[in-house]
Scaffold this motif. Structure first.
Motif: not given
Length: 131
Positions: A56, A72-73, A90
């Motif tokens: 993230v 996720a980032g 995310t």
């Protein structure tokens, strides 16, 4: 006979990963063998001969190719995955995405073209656990 539970790609990754930790900024091209975990910021192109896990807190700016990936980032640039790509809720991707198979969670943002090379449909899912 019961069916084996479906596993998230990250659950089946093994080997000793290469880490770029949160708060770290790396500028330059990267070539890695085996799992690669990005929690920080990387500016440059990459060839990952293994699984990429973009946390993230991670941000990759540039072109990156990997065997498999869980994102996720953030990615700003082209993302080319030879096998399975999982995009978490995310994730924010600004650029083109190419993968053999693609699963994308509700809430993820992809601002660019998406190409699935296997011809299979894109799998859409509701992420039930923290990335």
């Amino acid at each position: 006979m019961s069916e084996a539970p479906r596993r998230r790609l990250l659950d089946v990754v093994s080997g000793s990963p290469t880490f770029v930790g949160e708060g770290t900024k790396f500028v330059g091209n990267v070539s890695a063998v085996g799992p690669f975990v990005l929690c920080g910021h990387l500016e440059g192109d990459g060839q990952i001969d293994g699984a990429l896990n973009l946390a993230v807190s991670g941000h990759w700016e540039g072109r990156v190719r990997a065997v498999q990936a869980v994102i996720a980032g953030r990615v700003t640039g082209h993302l080319a995955i030879d096998e399975k790509l999982e995009i978490g809720r995310t994730a924010v991707i600004r650029g083109s995405v190419t993968a053999r198979t693609l699963a994308i969670a509700k809430g993820a943002v992809v601002d660019g073209d998406m190409t699935v090379t296997s011809g299979a449909p894109i799998t859409r899912f509701e992420e039930k656990r923290n990335p």
